[in-house]
Write a protein that holds these residues in place. Structure first.
Motif, PDB file in Angstrom:
ATOM      1  N   LEU A  25       0.826  -1.197   0.000  1.00 30.79           N
ATOM      2  CA  LEU A  25       0.000   0.000   0.000  1.00 30.79           C
ATOM      3  C   LEU A  25       0.865   1.254   0.000  1.00 30.79           C
ATOM      4  O   LEU A  25       0.678   2.162  -0.805  1.00 30.79           O
ATOM      5  CB  LEU A  25      -0.935  -0.013   1.211  1.00 30.79           C
ATOM      6  N   SER A  26       1.861   1.279   0.902  1.00 33.71           N
ATOM      7  CA  SER A  26       2.731   2.457   1.013  1.00 33.71           C
ATOM      8  C   SER A  26       4.100   2.240   0.394  1.00 33.71           C
ATOM      9  O   SER A  26       4.842   3.201   0.177  1.00 33.71           O
ATOM     10  CB  SER A  26       2.909   2.822   2.491  1.00 33.71           C
ATOM     11  N   TYR A  27       4.459   0.981   0.144  1.00 35.71           N
ATOM     12  CA  TYR A  27       5.767   0.555  -0.383  1.00 35.71           C
ATOM     13  C   TYR A  27       6.906   0.758   0.611  1.00 35.71           C
ATOM     14  O   TYR A  27       8.074   0.608   0.256  1.00 35.71           O
ATOM     15  CB  TYR A  27       6.084   1.242  -1.721  1.00 35.71           C
ATOM     16  N   HIS A  28       6.569   1.056   1.870  1.00 33.23           N
ATOM     17  CA  HIS A  28       7.595   1.093   2.904  1.00 33.23           C
ATOM     18  C   HIS A  28       8.010  -0.330   3.243  1.00 33.23           C
ATOM     19  O   HIS A  28       7.226  -1.278   3.105  1.00 33.23           O
ATOM     20  CB  HIS A  28       7.069   1.798   4.169  1.00 33.23           C
ATOM     21  N   GLU A  29       9.271  -0.468   3.712  1.00 34.27           N
ATOM     22  CA  GLU A  29       9.776  -1.774   4.110  1.00 34.27           C
ATOM     23  C   GLU A  29      10.017  -1.791   5.615  1.00 34.27           C
ATOM     24  O   GLU A  29      10.418  -0.779   6.212  1.00 34.27           O
ATOM     25  CB  GLU A  29      11.060  -2.097   3.362  1.00 34.27           C
ATOM     26  N   TYR A  30       9.753  -2.954   6.237  1.00 33.44           N
ATOM     27  CA  TYR A  30       9.851  -3.090   7.687  1.00 33.44           C
ATOM     28  C   TYR A  30      10.567  -4.387   8.029  1.00 33.44           C
ATOM     29  O   TYR A  30      10.410  -5.389   7.333  1.00 33.44           O
ATOM     30  CB  TYR A  30       8.458  -3.112   8.325  1.00 33.44           C
ATOM     31  N   ARG A  31      11.325  -4.337   9.098  1.00 31.74           N
ATOM     32  CA  ARG A  31      11.978  -5.533   9.608  1.00 31.74           C
ATOM     33  C   ARG A  31      11.202  -6.042  10.826  1.00 31.74           C
ATOM     34  O   ARG A  31      11.019  -5.346  11.805  1.00 31.74           O
ATOM     35  CB  ARG A  31      13.423  -5.229   9.996  1.00 31.74           C
ATOM     36  N   GLY A  32      10.714  -7.263  10.738  1.00 34.05           N
ATOM     37  CA  GLY A  32       9.966  -7.846  11.843  1.00 34.05           C
ATOM     38  C   GLY A  32      10.841  -8.688  12.748  1.00 34.05           C
ATOM     39  O   GLY A  32      11.987  -8.992  12.405  1.00 34.05           O
TER      40      GLY A  32
END
Length: 506
Positions: A479-486
């Motif tokens: 949706l936002s194309y942000h990337e996150y580390r879980g």
């Protein structure tokens, strides 16, 4: 040989059982007080007599029975031997039990039921099924920009229940209708029930050959179901099974019918005592109906017992047009993930917007926001099913429907991989966070497609932002194309036309 077993619920342990009607209560914990009898209490959706815990414990009750959560313990009582064991994780327990007790045999589901959306005529036409309206319905679907798929003609196409032939006055030329639908790109399936209208030609034929369920005194059993009173076909009798399958083959040959939407096999509509050719219990009548045609039938089932592992569409029981967790959109995710855990892999979340006639009877208003949220969560499910063309006169709503239908279609190559994997290994297509990552058993408003995509829809009225848990790995918001580390928790805005979903990229 009766059997009992008792588990002391461990600290922080969660439990799930195979009664999908109870999905809104799960997971159960040491604080739960709940008793349920699979042998006497009514059920309207799929059931499999399995129990799984977050600590990898499991139990299998082939003879069904009663379970009780009370005072920090789970007690199972059954007329047959109960088997149990323990694996390292919930996922390992689910796979072990599936392979042992309800293996798939490698049989894949028919591609025609999932390659495009399904369209069921029920909420659009209700009991007014007729040739002219069905053709208009199909044309309207295409006019609104959606692709053709499986078209399911619902209750009202027959002369009477059990006739297994089109009503001549409502369908003057069913062969031409089915041919035209195929030319538009649709496949055609038909709604059926295991009942026969009393005093009909079919009723007299089956009764005279001992192919109907009877009372202990030999009189025909009349089932009280939602459309009145009807005789029940005795599928324990080989002659009855052959008669029914023969009628289906005739429909295939004469009209090119793809499959059957097999409704109405609910346990509480059968005699509440042993009956029929095999002396079946109500649960066995339900299971025999669901198993008709074995792997060769293309079918959708809303209710069955101990038919896990088979390649049919397992549809969630009729949803209300509501935000409710028990009967509305908010409970779809937990019911779909539970179905996969207990061996029903090829799942459909009922009709988009709701599929219960009570909404019409009660004049429930159909709201755009709720329709959009229904649409968004359904677009990411293995099979999506439309009924009412709620977007026909609303161009903005139509844009959102077309966009998310395209998203569903874009996921098809991956879904096909998951379907093949389910047929080979008994692995769910729709998975909970806990099943895949062994964390956060409390999350029931997010789900995974396989291990690659995480979907976090908004399922509460008026909300446009929500907290989302992302498990271990690197995730990209589509949706936002942000990337996150879980593992991490984030908040993401999703307006009423949008749904948060993520791809695992590491």
């Amino acid at each position: 040989m009766s059997d009992s077993i008792e588990f002391t619920i461990e600290n922080g342990e969660f439990w799930w059982c195979g009664v999908t009607d109870l999905s809104s209560e799960m997971p159960y914990t040491g604080a739960t007080e709940r008793t349920f009898d699979m042998l006497s209490e009514p059920m309207g959706n799929h059931m499999n007599p399995v129990f799984f815990s977050s600590n990898g414990r499991w139990a299998w009750m082939p003879g069904l029975g009663k379970f009780r959560f009370s005072e920090g313990k789970l007690r199972l009582d059954s007329p047959e031997k109960i088997e149990s064991g323990r694996e390292k994780t919930l996922k390992e327990a689910c796979l072990k039990v599936a392979a042992k007790y309800y293996p798939t045999g490698g049989k894949e589901i028919c591609e025609s039921v999932y390659r495009a959306p399904q369209y069921c005529t029920w909420m659009e036409l209700l009991y007014d099924q007729n040739q002219e309206s069905i053709l208009r319905y199909a044309r309207d679907i295409l006019k609104t920009g959606l692709p053709p798929g499986e078209l399911i003609i619902d209750d009202g196409w027959q002369d009477y229940y059990g006739a297994m032939e089109f009503n001549g006055s409502k369908f003057p030329d069913p062969q031409a209708m089915c041919r035209e639908l195929r030319e538009m790109g649709f496949t055609v399936s038909l709604w059926v029930v295991p009942y026969v209208s009393a005093d009909s030609v079919t009723y007299r034929y089956l009764l005279g050959r001992g192919m109907l369920v009877t009372e202990p005194n030999g009189e025909p059993f009349l089932s009280k179901w939602w459309n009145g009173y009807s005789a029940l076909i005795d599928f324990g009798n080989p002659a009855s099974r052959e008669w029914f399958c023969g009628k289906y083959r005739m429909l295939q040959e004469k009209y090119g019918i793809l499959g059957l939407k097999m409704d109405g096999g609910d346990v509480h509509f059968a005699p509440q005592h042993t009956s029929g050719y095999l002396g079946c219990t109500p649960q066995e009548h339900c299971s025999l109906y669901a198993s008709l045609g074995g792997d060769e039938f293309v079918k959708e089932l809303r209710a069955c017992i101990k038919n896990a592992g088979m390649p049919f569409v397992a549809r969630v029981s009729d949803r209300r047009h509501s935000w409710d967790r028990k009967n509305g959109v908010a409970g779809l995710i937990e019911r779909m993930t539970l179905l996969g855990m207990i061996g029903y892999y090829y799942t459909c979340p009922d009709m988009i917007g709701g599929g219960l006639i009570d909404d019409y009877k009660e004049k429930v208003p159909f709201g755009a926001e709720l329709l959009k949220r229904f649409m968004q969560v359904s677009a990411f499910m293995p099979i999506m099913q439309f009924s009412k063309i709620f977007w026909k006169d609303d161009e903005k709503l139509g844009d959102m429907v077309r966009r998310y239908t395209a998203v569903h279609t874009s996921l098809m190559p991956y879904l096909q991989e998951l379907f093949k994997n389910a047929a080979k290994n008994g692995e769910p297509v729709v998975r909970s966070i806990f099943y895949e990552f062994n964390v956060r058993a409390d999350i029931n408003d997010e789900f995974l497609l396989g291990d690659r995509y995480l979907i976090a829809p908004i399922l509460k009225a008026g909300e446009t932002e929500r907290t989302i848990y992302l498990p271990e790995g690197k995730w990209k918001s589509m949706l936002s194309y942000h990337e996150y580390r879980g593992p991490t928790e984030i908040s993401e805005f999703a307006g009423t036309d949008d749904c948060s979903w993520f791809e695992r990229i590491e």
